[in-house]
Scaffold this motif. Structure first.
Motif, PDB file in Angstrom:
ATOM      1  N   ASP A 607      35.073  54.299  29.960  1.00 46.86           N
ATOM      2  CA  ASP A 607      35.194  54.864  31.301  1.00 46.86           C
ATOM      3  C   ASP A 607      34.489  53.986  32.337  1.00 46.86           C
ATOM      4  OD1 ASP A 607      36.669  57.004  30.437  1.00 46.86           O
ATOM      5  OD2 ASP A 607      34.987  58.402  30.342  1.00 46.86           O
ATOM      6  N   ILE A 608      33.282  53.535  32.017  1.00 45.26           N
ATOM      7  CA  ILE A 608      32.517  52.706  32.967  1.00 45.26           C
ATOM      8  C   ILE A 608      33.243  51.390  33.226  1.00 45.26           C
ATOM      9  CG2 ILE A 608      30.384  51.389  33.258  1.00 45.26           C
ATOM     10  CD1 ILE A 608      28.938  53.660  31.767  1.00 45.26           C
ATOM     11  N   ILE A 609      33.710  50.753  32.150  1.00 51.53           N
ATOM     12  CA  ILE A 609      34.434  49.483  32.314  1.00 51.53           C
ATOM     13  C   ILE A 609      35.699  49.712  33.131  1.00 51.53           C
ATOM     14  CG2 ILE A 609      35.687  47.654  31.104  1.00 51.53           C
ATOM     15  CD1 ILE A 609      33.753  48.090  28.748  1.00 51.53           C
ATOM     16  N   GLY A 610      36.436  50.794  32.816  1.00 51.32           N
ATOM     17  CA  GLY A 610      37.662  51.079  33.537  1.00 51.32           C
ATOM     18  C   GLY A 610      37.415  51.355  35.008  1.00 51.32           C
ATOM     19  N   LEU A 611      36.388  52.154  35.320  1.00 52.73           N
ATOM     20  CA  LEU A 611      36.074  52.459  36.722  1.00 52.73           C
ATOM     21  C   LEU A 611      35.679  51.210  37.490  1.00 52.73           C
ATOM     22  CD1 LEU A 611      34.104  55.820  36.245  1.00 52.73           C
ATOM     23  CD2 LEU A 611      36.400  55.534  37.219  1.00 52.73           C
ATOM     24  N   ILE A 612      34.948  50.307  36.843  1.00 50.55           N
ATOM     25  CA  ILE A 612      34.564  49.049  37.506  1.00 50.55           C
ATOM     26  C   ILE A 612      35.805  48.211  37.816  1.00 50.55           C
ATOM     27  CG2 ILE A 612      33.393  46.831  37.159  1.00 50.55           C
ATOM     28  CD1 ILE A 612      31.241  48.362  35.569  1.00 50.55           C
ATOM     29  N   LEU A 613      36.708  48.096  36.850  1.00 48.52           N
ATOM     30  CA  LEU A 613      37.931  47.317  37.075  1.00 48.52           C
ATOM     31  C   LEU A 613      38.777  47.924  38.206  1.00 48.52           C
ATOM     32  CD1 LEU A 613      39.022  46.573  33.386  1.00 48.52           C
ATOM     33  CD2 LEU A 613      38.239  44.915  35.083  1.00 48.52           C
ATOM     34  N   ILE A 614      38.913  49.249  38.210  1.00 51.63           N
ATOM     35  CA  ILE A 614      39.695  49.913  39.263  1.00 51.63           C
ATOM     36  C   ILE A 614      39.030  49.723  40.618  1.00 51.63           C
ATOM     37  CG2 ILE A 614      40.468  52.165  40.110  1.00 51.63           C
ATOM     38  CD1 ILE A 614      40.792  52.997  37.159  1.00 51.63           C
ATOM     39  N   ALA A 615      37.695  49.842  40.665  1.00 50.24           N
ATOM     40  CA  ALA A 615      36.971  49.667  41.921  1.00 50.24           C
ATOM     41  C   ALA A 615      37.145  48.245  42.455  1.00 50.24           C
ATOM     42  CB  ALA A 615      35.491  49.986  41.719  1.00 50.24           C
ATOM     43  N   LEU A 616      37.080  47.262  41.564  1.00 46.78           N
ATOM     44  CA  LEU A 616      37.278  45.869  41.993  1.00 46.78           C
ATOM     45  C   LEU A 616      38.679  45.653  42.553  1.00 46.78           C
ATOM     46  CD1 LEU A 616      35.487  43.956  39.070  1.00 46.78           C
ATOM     47  CD2 LEU A 616      34.697  44.163  41.443  1.00 46.78           C
ATOM     48  N   ALA A 617      39.683  46.208  41.867  1.00 47.85           N
ATOM     49  CA  ALA A 617      41.067  46.060  42.320  1.00 47.85           C
ATOM     50  C   ALA A 617      41.280  46.757  43.659  1.00 47.85           C
ATOM     51  CB  ALA A 617      42.020  46.624  41.273  1.00 47.85           C
ATOM     52  N   LEU A 618      40.754  47.971  43.805  1.00 48.66           N
ATOM     53  CA  LEU A 618      40.905  48.700  45.067  1.00 48.66           C
ATOM     54  C   LEU A 618      40.161  47.997  46.192  1.00 48.66           C
ATOM     55  CD1 LEU A 618      40.531  52.434  43.932  1.00 48.66           C
ATOM     56  CD2 LEU A 618      42.601  51.292  44.709  1.00 48.66           C
ATOM     57  N   GLY A 619      38.951  47.507  45.877  1.00 42.36           N
ATOM     58  CA  GLY A 619      38.178  46.794  46.891  1.00 42.36           C
ATOM     59  C   GLY A 619      38.921  45.564  47.393  1.00 42.36           C
ATOM     60  N   ALA A 620      39.469  44.795  46.459  1.00 39.11           N
ATOM     61  CA  ALA A 620      40.213  43.599  46.855  1.00 39.11           C
ATOM     62  C   ALA A 620      41.444  43.977  47.675  1.00 39.11           C
ATOM     63  CB  ALA A 620      40.628  42.818  45.612  1.00 39.11           C
TER      64      ALA A 620
END
Length: 639
Positions: A607-620
């Motif tokens: 979950d933590i890894i997935g949330l980080i990846l989603i946050a990075l994609a949304l941020g970009a």
């Protein structure tokens, strides 16, 4: 001059009049029979199932032609002969019930003759109602009983006589009259009658108007209306194709006028309609059979299905929202939308029977039979709340006929599947096939799950959902359980893939139904529907590994799993559509996809890894969107 009544045309008119009259009469008998056994006195299981099956056979031979292209609702001499045989073979069990029980295991000649007749009638009626696929499967398993000695290796067996096979199929509750037909004879008809009557009273129009009132004003409102309306309708109808036809005739043209491309509009409707069988409280007929196979209350199956159904529809809703944003579509003007409160005032009483059903199932822990009976009583009462929806004799007859004909496919799928289950029980093929799956997957769970999913999808392409689940679940679910999957999760896994076969090419029945309305290529619609409903192909794997997603566990673990899974399906939709705040680049889509898979799998680290990846994609995606806006704004000042 000859008498018109004796002429061919006069004879035809008489036959045309007689057959519909007979269909109505038998449908009413079937309805009163089930209302009596549900509310007054249930018969012995074998007798109950036998009478139910005979009445269904009569309706099929009256309503469905023997050959393709024949006219429906016009019985021929052959049909009347088959009806007489159905009455004879069914009555034989009722009349000789005590004698048959006393000589169980030693059938006489009459037992075998009537048993062969019943098996032949079931295969013929199944062919008319569902096509050749299920007949071929059932026939193959019947043949397997006799040719075992000639089959080498694991699947070989000693072989059985005609007397032994017919006795198993006809004279016990381990064949034709087994658990699947028992579910159909006990309460599937009650639920189908309830939903058929509600549709006759106008519940379909109410749900459509309610969905329009709730979703129509948002971006891409018609598509969101289709998702919500099809989910509502599917939860009570349990048929993907009927759902597409019922709601799609309104929603697909509306989506096209709103700006969606025809193939996307058809895909949205096909996807939303197929998922309706996942939606509580009235799911597809197979959900009742799951409860019977596992010996658990039906409400347990309903509770387990809530989260996966929610994730499925959220994925579809996010998909249509991102597509609307990508195309710059807006909602419908407020003046074109119905008022939600007015809609609820006019038709909110339709929801009372469903509330009664859930109350008796979940709170009072009544059986589905008794709960369905009280829901029907509530439906009769609330119909008088509005003079336009009152049940009269004409509406009752229409509802009874619709319920009887809608039950035919399910009941015959259950009876034919009983031939498969009976053959598996005699030969021990279930254990052999289960062991074969475990061996072929080398004990690797993900590989066994993948094999099961493929088989369920293939079965579902040619069989009704109920039959596809029974055939696949009987063989594959024990293998999954042997590899450590919870029994309920294993059966739901098979059930879900049997359902989504309706949108899976090359034989995507829901997509074909939608194609006729959308006027587009059914294959294109099917592949687009798979893309929109991608969560349905992923979530079952997740709850097979971690049953938190089927509400197994403590509240906080389930709540966290649901929250992260919702974020995951949003990211999954953004990845497949290629748009979130703005058009997503390939790296952004890849991160969204990887992040969604991580969050859909319950587990704190994933979950933590997935949330980080989603946050990075949304941020970009957001930062690039702001830069693009700034660039456009700066360019606007350049002369």
């Amino acid at each position: 001059m000859s008498d018109p009544a004796l002429s061919p045309s006069g004879e035809r008119r008489k036959r045309d009049f007689l057959t519909p009259l007979a269909i109505t009469a038998v449908s009413l008998i079937l309805t009163f029979f089930h209302l009596y056994t549900a509310g007054v006195s249930m018969l012995t299981a074998w007798i109950q199932r036998d009478i139910h099956l005979v009445l269904i056979l009569i309706i099929v031979f009256l309503a469905l032609p023997a050959r393709r292209g024949g006219e429906r609702n016009r019985a021929t001499i052959l049909d009347w002969v088959l009806i007489a045989l159905a009455l004879a073979s069914g009555s034989y069990i009722v009349v000789n019930y005590q004698d048959i029980v006393q000589r169980l295991g030693a059938p006489n000649t009459a037992d075998i003759v009537f048993g062969i007749i019943m098996i032949g009638l079931i295969l013929e009626a199944t062919r008319r109602a569902t096509g050749w696929v299920l007949v071929i499967i059932a026939g193959t398993f019947l043949l397997y009983n006799f040719i075992g000695p000639y089959i080498p290796g694991l699947l070989g067996h000693k072989g059985y006589s005609v007397s032994r096979v017919v006795s198993q199929m006809y004279l016990t509750t381990e064949g034709i009259f087994g658990v699947p037909l028992g579910v159909s004879a006990s309460y599937i008809f009650l639920f189908i009658f309830l939903t058929s009557m509600l549709e006759k009273l106008g519940m379909g129009d109410f749900l459509l108007r309610l969905a329009m009132a709730l979703m129509g004003r948002f971006a891409g409102g018609p598509a969101k209306t289709a998702v919500l309306a099809s989910g509502f309708m599917g939860s009570i109808s349990g048929s993907a194709v009927a759902n597409v036809v019922g709601t799609g005739t309104f929603t697909i043209p509306l989506m096209k006028r709103n700006g969606y491309k025809p193939h996307f509009a058809g895909a949205v409707e096909a996807c939303a309609s197929s998922g309706g069988q996942l939606m509580p409280p009235i799911m597809g007929a197979a959900a009742f059979i799951i409860a019977e196979f596992l010996g658990i209350p039906y409400i347990n199956v309903v509770v387990a299905a809530i989260i996966p159904a929610l994730l499925y529809y959220l994925c579809v809703l996010f998909g249509v929202h991102f597509e609307a944003c990508r195309l710059g579509l807006t909602g419908l003007p407020r003046e074109q939308l119905p008022n939600a409160w007015k809609v609820l005032r006019e038709g909110g009483h339709f929801l009372i029977p469903l509330v009664v059903l859930v109350y008796f199932l979940a709170v009072l822990q009544y059986t589905p039979v008794r709960s369905g009976f009280y829901a029907i009583i509530a439906m009769f009462i609330v119909s008088f709340f509005n003079k336009e929806t009152r049940i009269n004799w004409s509406r009752f007859k229409e509802g009874a006929v619709a319920a009887a004909q809608n039950t035919c496919t399910v009941a015959l799928a259950c009876a034919a599947a009983g031939l498969v289950i009976g053959s598996i029980n005699i030969t021990g093929a279930g254990l052999k096939i289960s062991s074969f799956i475990v061996a072929l997957s080398a004990g690797t769970l993900w590989l066994a799950l993948l094999m099961t999913a493929v088989v369920a999808l293939i079965m579902g392409m040619g069989l009704p959902t109920t039959a596809a689940y029974i055939v696949t679940g009987t063989m594959a679910a024990p293998a999954l359980i042997k590899l450590g999957v919870l029994p309920l999760a294993a059966h739901l896994f098979v059930f879900y893939f049997a359902i989504i076969s309706a949108i899976t090419p090359p034989v995507a029945l829901a997509a074909y139904a939608a194609a006729g309305i959308a006027k587009d290529d059914p294959m294109r619609i099917g592949f687009t529907a798979c893309k929109i409903g991608l969560a349905a192909f992923i979530v079952p794997f997740m709850f097979a590994y971690e049953p938190t997603l089927i509400a197994e566990g403590d509240f906080w673990h389930i709540a966290w799993a649901v929250l992260t899974a919702i974020i995951g399906v949003m990211a999954l939709a953004g990845s497949t559509i290629g748009f979130v705040v703005r058009a997503a680049s390939v790296p952004e889509r890849a991160m969204l996809l990887a992040g969604s898979l991580m969050t859909l799998y319950p587990g704190i680290y994933t979950d933590i890894i997935g949330l980080i990846l989603i946050a990075l994609a949304l941020g970009a995606n957001i930062i690039k969107g702001k830069k693009l806006v700034g660039k456009v704004s700066a360019q606007s000042f350049i002369p």
